[in-house]
Design an enzyme around this catalytic site. Structure first.
Site, PDB file in Angstrom:
ATOM      1  N   ARG A   1      -9.588  10.749   1.049  1.00 15.46           N
ATOM      2  CA  ARG A   1     -11.028  10.807   1.342  1.00 15.46           C
ATOM      3  C   ARG A   1     -11.431  12.079   2.086  1.00 15.46           C
ATOM      4  O   ARG A   1     -12.615  12.364   2.236  1.00 15.46           O
ATOM      5  CB  ARG A   1     -11.457   9.563   2.133  1.00 15.46           C
ATOM      6  CG  ARG A   1     -11.595   8.327   1.252  1.00 15.46           C
ATOM      7  CD  ARG A   1     -11.713   7.060   2.066  1.00 15.46           C
ATOM      8  NE  ARG A   1     -10.418   6.680   2.648  1.00 15.46           N
ATOM      9  CZ  ARG A   1     -10.255   5.669   3.489  1.00 15.46           C
ATOM     10  NH1 ARG A   1     -11.299   4.946   3.867  1.00 15.46           N
ATOM     11  NH2 ARG A   1      -9.053   5.371   3.964  1.00 15.46           N
TER      12      ARG A   1
ATOM     13  N   GLY B   1      -6.889  -3.102   8.988  1.00 16.32           N
ATOM     14  CA  GLY B   1      -6.157  -4.366   9.030  1.00 16.32           C
ATOM     15  C   GLY B   1      -6.674  -5.223  10.173  1.00 16.32           C
ATOM     16  O   GLY B   1      -6.978  -4.718  11.246  1.00 16.32           O
TER      17      GLY B   1
HETATM   18  C1  UD1 Z   1      -2.977   1.184   8.086  1.00 19.18           C
HETATM   19  C2  UD1 Z   1      -2.603  -0.267   8.355  1.00 19.18           C
HETATM   20  C3  UD1 Z   1      -3.855  -1.007   8.832  1.00 19.18           C
HETATM   21  C4  UD1 Z   1      -4.413  -0.340  10.052  1.00 19.18           C
HETATM   22  C5  UD1 Z   1      -4.673   1.138   9.779  1.00 19.18           C
HETATM   23  C6  UD1 Z   1      -5.043   1.850  11.041  1.00 19.18           C
HETATM   24  C7  UD1 Z   1      -0.833  -0.792   6.777  1.00 19.18           C
HETATM   25  C8  UD1 Z   1      -0.477  -1.499   5.547  1.00 19.18           C
HETATM   26  N1  UD1 Z   1      -2.099  -0.872   7.148  1.00 19.18           N
HETATM   27  O1  UD1 Z   1      -3.911   1.155   7.023  1.00 19.18           O
HETATM   28  O2  UD1 Z   1      -3.545  -2.353   9.119  1.00 19.18           O
HETATM   29  O3  UD1 Z   1      -5.605  -0.981  10.467  1.00 19.18           O
HETATM   30  O4  UD1 Z   1      -3.496   1.778   9.266  1.00 19.18           O
HETATM   31  O5  UD1 Z   1      -5.463   3.164  10.751  1.00 19.18           O
HETATM   32  O6  UD1 Z   1       0.021  -0.207   7.425  1.00 19.18           O
HETATM   33  N2  UD1 Z   1       1.703   6.690   5.248  1.00 19.18           N
HETATM   34  C9  UD1 Z   1       2.948   7.174   4.904  1.00 19.18           C
HETATM   35  N3  UD1 Z   1       3.537   6.714   3.764  1.00 19.18           N
HETATM   36  C10 UD1 Z   1       2.945   5.812   2.966  1.00 19.18           C
HETATM   37  C11 UD1 Z   1       1.678   5.313   3.331  1.00 19.18           C
HETATM   38  C12 UD1 Z   1       1.081   5.765   4.476  1.00 19.18           C
HETATM   39  O7  UD1 Z   1       3.516   7.988   5.600  1.00 19.18           O
HETATM   40  O8  UD1 Z   1       3.554   5.439   1.963  1.00 19.18           O
HETATM   41  C13 UD1 Z   1       1.085   7.171   6.481  1.00 19.18           C
HETATM   42  C14 UD1 Z   1      -0.242   7.881   6.271  1.00 19.18           C
HETATM   43  O9  UD1 Z   1      -0.059   9.265   6.125  1.00 19.18           O
HETATM   44  C15 UD1 Z   1      -0.980   7.553   7.555  1.00 19.18           C
HETATM   45  C16 UD1 Z   1      -0.424   6.215   7.969  1.00 19.18           C
HETATM   46  O10 UD1 Z   1       0.798   6.058   7.273  1.00 19.18           O
HETATM   47  O11 UD1 Z   1      -0.724   8.487   8.592  1.00 19.18           O
HETATM   48  C17 UD1 Z   1      -1.342   5.057   7.603  1.00 19.18           C
HETATM   49  O12 UD1 Z   1      -1.562   5.068   6.216  1.00 19.18           O
HETATM   50  P1  UD1 Z   1      -2.992   4.768   5.629  1.00 19.18           P
HETATM   51  O13 UD1 Z   1      -2.913   4.837   4.158  1.00 19.18           O
HETATM   52  O14 UD1 Z   1      -4.013   5.567   6.300  1.00 19.18           O
HETATM   53  O15 UD1 Z   1      -3.106   3.225   6.029  1.00 19.18           O
HETATM   54  P2  UD1 Z   1      -4.418   2.451   6.196  1.00 19.18           P
HETATM   55  O16 UD1 Z   1      -4.859   1.974   4.880  1.00 19.18           O
HETATM   56  O17 UD1 Z   1      -5.365   3.207   7.009  1.00 19.18           O
END
Ligand code: UD1
Ligand code: CA
Length: 483
Positions: A19, A146
């Protein structure tokens, strides 16, 4: 007394941040002096961990290169495909198979998080000997986040992602901040049981909580005292919102420590800047990078200082400065440009519309008006007249100019480097100086002046200038030269 468990930190930074609609990975976007990731790493430092692992994926090379700069001790671990936060932590733990004790996990996009909050989360987690503790916050608008689902007794029962939530769960306004403390043994066991049975088909780290509850392991919630700290940046509008919140936090802290900030709403100070009590920052000013401002100095209005050191009692008005040193009680501006390597001595002056680069000014030296000073050493109390140009570039090479102590360079002079004007020497206004002027001498390169009498009336008859010349001639009782 029991010893504190060993600690490891994992920062999740593999996501793209779609985004943001940016070629730059989200965690590398800047926010008042650090990247989002840089801010998180500083807060994570409060964990006192033995090792820090950063999960990289999208643009992994760029993120790893940034890490090498700002946190060389942190270990980047590649998550080639972003299959979810649970998958990311699983991969991170493969890189630290011997780690035991407490694991602190942080999302890479929560730059307002304070170190104190990380420490308090760990303290709550370890003192209760839990398997897992999540940092939560009550927010006005929980959309996209979440939700913390509690049982009848108020304990944590599970964390549910919005896209997988029922209407009831969506109504909950207590959210998961994406920051956690885990007992590593319990976490390893639960991670092995994660499914991808959810709306995104990903391994959710958040599902670990429900699994641990089913396993009968103690889990808990630590509620952040200041919900603002848990805000993430998903798009550029949110990033701008975080930036102004951080600005207010930084400005308030400096004001409380004795700095005058006349208009905090238009003053942007990087977290890396330092200011002494009784420094004054006037409106619409930006202080960036390794800038420092000593006591009694006045900055602005309308001034940008990047990596600039300002001494006590100096004044920098409507100026752009990068990589410069402004000595104590020196004055700069308005409308001047200090470039890298400018070093102004005590009580020296760079006045209006002056550009300086790689230039040293001795104590009390003055460049008051409209000048370019490139690659120069100017001695103490020397005076550089209005419109002087230090011509430092011959099209191929750059050379230096030296002006000695208390030398006086007349206005509209070109000093053609390499050249030296000795101590106490004078240069006549309008000279082009390409050879050294010895100490105590006058250097002058002007052609002799010649006045062609009556020229205007003869050659520009009928103009306002000719009329003025005729009136002046009549006033002197002279006969007009016109027919
Ligand atoms: C996540 C949480 C959500 C919380 C939110 C807070 C999960 C499933 N959900 O959601 O409950 O309220 O953060 O901001 O964890 N990332 C990786 N590898 C991946 C996926 C993500 O390194 O495969 C990293 C992203 O770069 C980011 C963080 O993990 O820094 C969170 O990922 P994001 O996709 O933003 O999760 P949210 O949907 O925001
Ligand atoms: Ca997020």
């Amino acid at each position: 007394m029991s010893q504190a468990p060993r600690r490891t930190v994992v920062v999740l930074a593999a996501g793209e941040g779609k985004r943001m609609k940016s070629a730059t990975p989200k965690v590398l976007h800047p926010l008042l002096g650090r990247t989002l990731l840089g801010h998180v790493l500083v807060a994570a430092g409060a964990a006192g961990a033995e090792q820090t692992v950063v999960v990289v994926g999208h643009k992994a090379e760029a993120v790893s290169a940034h890490l090498a700069e700002v946190a060389p001790a942190a270990v980047p671990v590649l998550q080639a495909q972003q299959n979810g936060t649970g998958h990311a932590v699983r991969i991170a733990l493969e890189a630290v198979p011997d780690a035991s004790g407490t694991l602190v996990v942080l999302n890479g996009d929560v730059p307002l998080l304070r170190g104190e909050t990380v420490a308090a989360l760990i303290e709550a987690h370890e003192s209760a000997s839990r398997a897992a503790t999540v940092l939560a916050a009550a927010v006005e608008d929980p959309s996209g986040l979440g939700r913390i689902v509690r049982d009848a007794a108020g304990g944590l029962s599970r964390i549910v992602e919005e896209r997988d939530a029922s209407a009831d769960v969506r109504a909950i306004r207590e959210i998961n901040a994406g920051i956690y403390a885990f007992d590593l043994a319990a976490l390893r066991e639960a991670l092995g049981k994660l499914s991808t049975d959810n709306d995104q088909g990903e391994e959710y780290l958040t599902d670990v909580f429900g699994l641990l509850v089913e396993m009968g392991s103690p889990v808990g919630v630590f509620v952040a005292a200041d919900a603002e700290e848990t805000l993430g940046a998903n798009d550029r509008a949110q990033l701008a919102d975080l930036r102004s919140r951080l600005r207010d936090r930084v400005n308030t802290a400096w004001m409380r420590s004795g700095v005058s900030i006349l208009d905090p709403a238009t003053t942007w100070i990087d977290v890396t800047v330092t200011l002494e009590p009784d420094a004054v920052v006037d409106q619409n000013s930006q202080l960036q990078g390794a800038t420092s401002v000593a006591s009694g100095a006045v900055i602005g209005p309308d001034t940008t200082l990047i990596d600039t050191v300002v001494g006590a009692g100096a004044s920098v008005l409507r100026t752009h400065s990068i990589g410069a040193e402004v000595g104590a009680e020196a004055t700069v501006g308005p409308f001047s440009f200090l470039r890298p390597g400018t070093r102004m001595g005590r009580k020296s002056k760079v006045g209006g519309f002056v550009e300086a680069k790689n230039a040293e000014l001795g104590e009390g030296a003055k460049v008051p008006h409209l000048s370019y000073v490139g690659d120069a050493s100017i001695g103490a109390r020397a005076n550089i007249g209005a419109g002087t140009i230090f011509a430092n570039y011959d099209g191929v090479n750059k050379s230096r100019t030296t002006v000695g102590e208390a030398a006086f360079v007349g206005s509209d002079t070109v000093l053609i480097a390499p050249v030296e004007v000795g101590p106490g020497a004078y240069v006549a206004a309008g000279s082009a100086i390409a050879s050294d002027v010895p100490s105590g001498s006058l250097g002058v390169t002007r052609a002799q002046q010649r006045n062609v009498e009556g020229w205007t009336v003869r050659r520009r008859p009928g103009t306002v200038s000719a009329e003025a010349a005729e009136r002046a001639a009549q006033g002197r009782g002279e006969v007009s030269t016109a027919e």
